[in-house]
Design an enzyme around this catalytic site. Sequence first.
Site, PDB file in Angstrom:
ATOM      1  N   GLN A  95       0.942   2.024  -3.704  1.00 20.49           N
ATOM      2  CA  GLN A  95       0.609   2.821  -2.525  1.00 20.49           C
ATOM      3  C   GLN A  95       1.202   4.217  -2.582  1.00 20.49           C
ATOM      4  O   GLN A  95       0.868   5.071  -1.748  1.00 20.49           O
ATOM      5  CB  GLN A  95       1.089   2.118  -1.262  1.00 20.49           C
ATOM      6  CG  GLN A  95       2.598   2.048  -1.115  1.00 20.49           C
ATOM      7  CD  GLN A  95       3.036   1.180   0.043  1.00 20.49           C
ATOM      8  OE1 GLN A  95       2.942  -0.030   0.004  1.00 20.49           O
ATOM      9  NE2 GLN A  95       3.527   1.827   1.109  1.00 20.49           N
ATOM     10  N   CYS A 151       1.011  -0.062   3.236  1.00 18.33           N
ATOM     11  CA  CYS A 151       1.265  -1.380   2.650  1.00 18.33           C
ATOM     12  C   CYS A 151       0.391  -2.460   3.257  1.00 18.33           C
ATOM     13  O   CYS A 151      -0.101  -3.347   2.541  1.00 18.33           O
ATOM     14  CB  CYS A 151       2.740  -1.738   2.793  1.00 18.33           C
ATOM     15  SG  CYS A 151       3.318  -1.782   4.504  1.00 18.33           S
ATOM     16  N   HIS A 160       7.090  -3.799   6.586  1.00 16.36           N
ATOM     17  CA  HIS A 160       6.354  -3.771   5.324  1.00 16.36           C
ATOM     18  C   HIS A 160       5.527  -5.042   5.175  1.00 16.36           C
ATOM     19  O   HIS A 160       5.992  -6.134   5.517  1.00 16.36           O
ATOM     20  CB  HIS A 160       7.344  -3.659   4.158  1.00 16.36           C
ATOM     21  CG  HIS A 160       6.719  -3.397   2.817  1.00 16.36           C
ATOM     22  ND1 HIS A 160       5.902  -2.320   2.581  1.00 16.36           N
ATOM     23  CD2 HIS A 160       6.794  -4.067   1.642  1.00 16.36           C
ATOM     24  CE1 HIS A 160       5.512  -2.329   1.305  1.00 16.36           C
ATOM     25  NE2 HIS A 160       6.038  -3.388   0.729  1.00 16.36           N
ATOM     26  N   ASN A 186       4.004  -7.032  -4.436  1.00 14.99           N
ATOM     27  CA  ASN A 186       4.263  -5.829  -3.658  1.00 14.99           C
ATOM     28  C   ASN A 186       3.203  -4.787  -3.979  1.00 14.99           C
ATOM     29  O   ASN A 186       2.284  -5.040  -4.768  1.00 14.99           O
ATOM     30  CB  ASN A 186       5.672  -5.306  -3.970  1.00 14.99           C
ATOM     31  CG  ASN A 186       6.272  -4.505  -2.828  1.00 14.99           C
ATOM     32  OD1 ASN A 186       5.545  -4.010  -1.959  1.00 14.99           O
ATOM     33  ND2 ASN A 186       7.577  -4.373  -2.806  1.00 14.99           N
TER      34      ASN A 186
END
Length: 444
Positions: A64, A70, A365, A386
């Site tokens: 990102q 996110c 997040h 992630n």
Amino acid sequence: MTSEINLDQLSKFQKNLDDDKNAAVLTRAVSHQGILATSSDYKSDSAMQPVFSIDLSTGKVADQKQSGRCWMFAALNTMRVRLMNTFKVGDDFELSQNYTNFWDKFEKSNYFLENVLKTANEPLDSRKVAWLMATPQQDGGQWDMLCALIEKYGIVPKSAMPETYSSSKSRELNKFLNLKLRHDAVILRELVANNESAEKISSTKEEMLNDIYRMLVYTLGNPVDAFDFEFRDKDNNYHIDRGITPQEFFKKYVNLNLDDYVSLINSPTDDKPFNKTYTIEMLGNVVNGRQVKHLNLDMDALKKLAIMQLENGETVWFGSDVGQSSDSKKGIMDTGLYAPDELFGTDLSLSKAERLDFGESLMTHAMVITGVDLVDGKPTKWKVENSWGEKVGTKGYFVMSDEWLDQFVYQFVINKKYLSEEQLKAQAQEPTVLKPWDPMGALA
């Protein structure tokens, strides 16, 4: 009773420190290395090895970059797995985060202006108006907000609308878009104060949206309305789908019923009984779009549902407070990673409810759970995809201890088919409306 710090107290505190034989050593260590490095417990490194009994393949980790998208990356990453499994697209395939970002910015702008009008008769120093003006729009969001965008605009592959400078580095765009929105808020409040007609207010707002649309096109590019989808699959077979629209692409290639997926939260605070649903005032992006709605469950129930979904071969979108007891370089999230309380010789403990109630933690997040390690049927650690690129963790994948999940995970998105009848009935309830600043309204 007011009590100021006096010199006798200072002398006492200094003497206590001087009498501590470890104080000088710790002062040198902490002053040179910092708190986290000095309080690291390296036993966590060995305990959090990236090996899992259930481990789903999800492809190359996305990045990102310098943006707060996110929630968007995590959601689109869960959806791209369906293309990988069904159409055998490559591991580096991505859905366009910028396309979704464009419409999110535009819809959030309209959502803000509508809230300005709804609160136009409230004083500027009211908490609600102050909250609204603090951040007219931002990069973050929640699962239901992503669904609202897809239901209205569809999605496209990254090749159809790639990243731009402002999508990857969003600070400048956010600064000037929020400036524009605050400027427009002044005008709209003045129109309401002057009792202007609904037609005048509506036409003025439309002119504002026209300007915002232009700003977004300049910074993020024109949102594509039809495109050619061209790729070679993992067997090297060539495919092309000409002139497909974003809505057609979502229906054909993702083929996901978004209504099947619901937000489940864990908020063990007194104001939110379990097995009840909640929404948040003024939280959303698409006016008249999908409502943000959470069912609050205890953590054991949430984990059972997540494991069921993983066992069925499907990843889990989740929201957490990623900055708590985590090491992004190592890719470890573990409550045993650091021991600052032992380092400072003081009590730093708070319960999960206390952290929420007293402002110590909230969702910051969103990521994707892609695996879990089960020992005697119980989870010990979880594999996490992630969206910070491959240079962190194990090629971008993190390890999350089960204890960390208990303390710092606040939201899961689960297919309704895994919910019990009792949970389904609870989820169908009309939600209680929470204040705009409630921690369950935090944007990932």
